[in-house]
Design a protein around this motif. Sequence first.
Motif, short mmCIF file in Angstrom:
data_model
loop_
_atom_site.label_atom_id
_atom_site.label_comp_id
_atom_site.label_asym_id
_atom_site.label_seq_id
_atom_site.Cartn_x
_atom_site.Cartn_y
_atom_site.Cartn_z
N THR A 12 0.83 -1.19 0.00
CA THR A 12 0.00 0.00 0.00
C THR A 12 0.87 1.25 0.00
O THR A 12 0.57 2.23 -0.69
CB THR A 12 -0.94 -0.01 1.23
N GLU A 13 1.97 1.19 0.73
CA GLU A 13 2.89 2.33 0.78
C GLU A 13 3.46 2.65 -0.60
O GLU A 13 3.50 3.81 -1.02
CB GLU A 13 4.02 2.05 1.77
N ASN A 27 0.53 3.95 -2.80
CA ASN A 27 0.12 5.31 -2.42
C ASN A 27 1.16 6.36 -2.79
O ASN A 27 0.81 7.51 -3.08
CB ASN A 27 -0.21 5.37 -0.93
N SER A 28 2.43 5.98 -2.82
CA SER A 28 3.46 6.95 -3.20
C SER A 28 3.30 7.40 -4.65
O SER A 28 3.69 8.52 -5.00
CB SER A 28 4.85 6.38 -2.95
N THR A 84 0.54 8.16 -6.06
CA THR A 84 -0.51 9.18 -6.14
C THR A 84 0.04 10.60 -5.93
O THR A 84 -0.65 11.56 -6.26
CB THR A 84 -1.64 8.90 -5.13
N LYS A 85 1.25 10.72 -5.42
CA LYS A 85 1.86 12.05 -5.28
C LYS A 85 2.27 12.62 -6.64
O LYS A 85 2.40 13.83 -6.79
CB LYS A 85 3.10 11.98 -4.39
#
Length: 150
Positions: free
Chosen positions: A104-105, A108-109, A111-112
Amino acid sequence: MERITFSQIPKRMVERLMAIENYINESTLDLQLLELMRLRVAQINKCAYCIDMHYKELKHTGETELRMSTLSVWNETSVFTEKEKTVLLFTEALTEISKKEVSTEIFNSLTKFFTTEEICNLTFAISQLNTWTRLVRTFKFKAGNYQVKE
């Protein structure tokens, strides 16, 4: 010696693979970033033909020798941007997904730096290169003869 030559691959298969390539290349993803990812996938999968191809394509985009020669150790250098490092981390995780799922990390990175559509296209691009490396390694394409189209 090649087991199957490029010209022996069924025409419809090549057409569909190339349609995917065109889709990816026409997306909003930066070509130089795509070629960094492609070269990294080729390195991970130990595909000499693909390494030759994507090294030459990357060089054609104006990439530096330093960045190309340190790509396999990207996480130990300071020559890649945070966006590139995020893509390379995702590339390695997705390419080696049988060892560990994409966290997930890591996801999710992304999406930056990328929209949902771009994340989908990046995932597709990584998957596509993994398909190519598996075909090329199985068919034993000879490395070294690739030429960049102008």
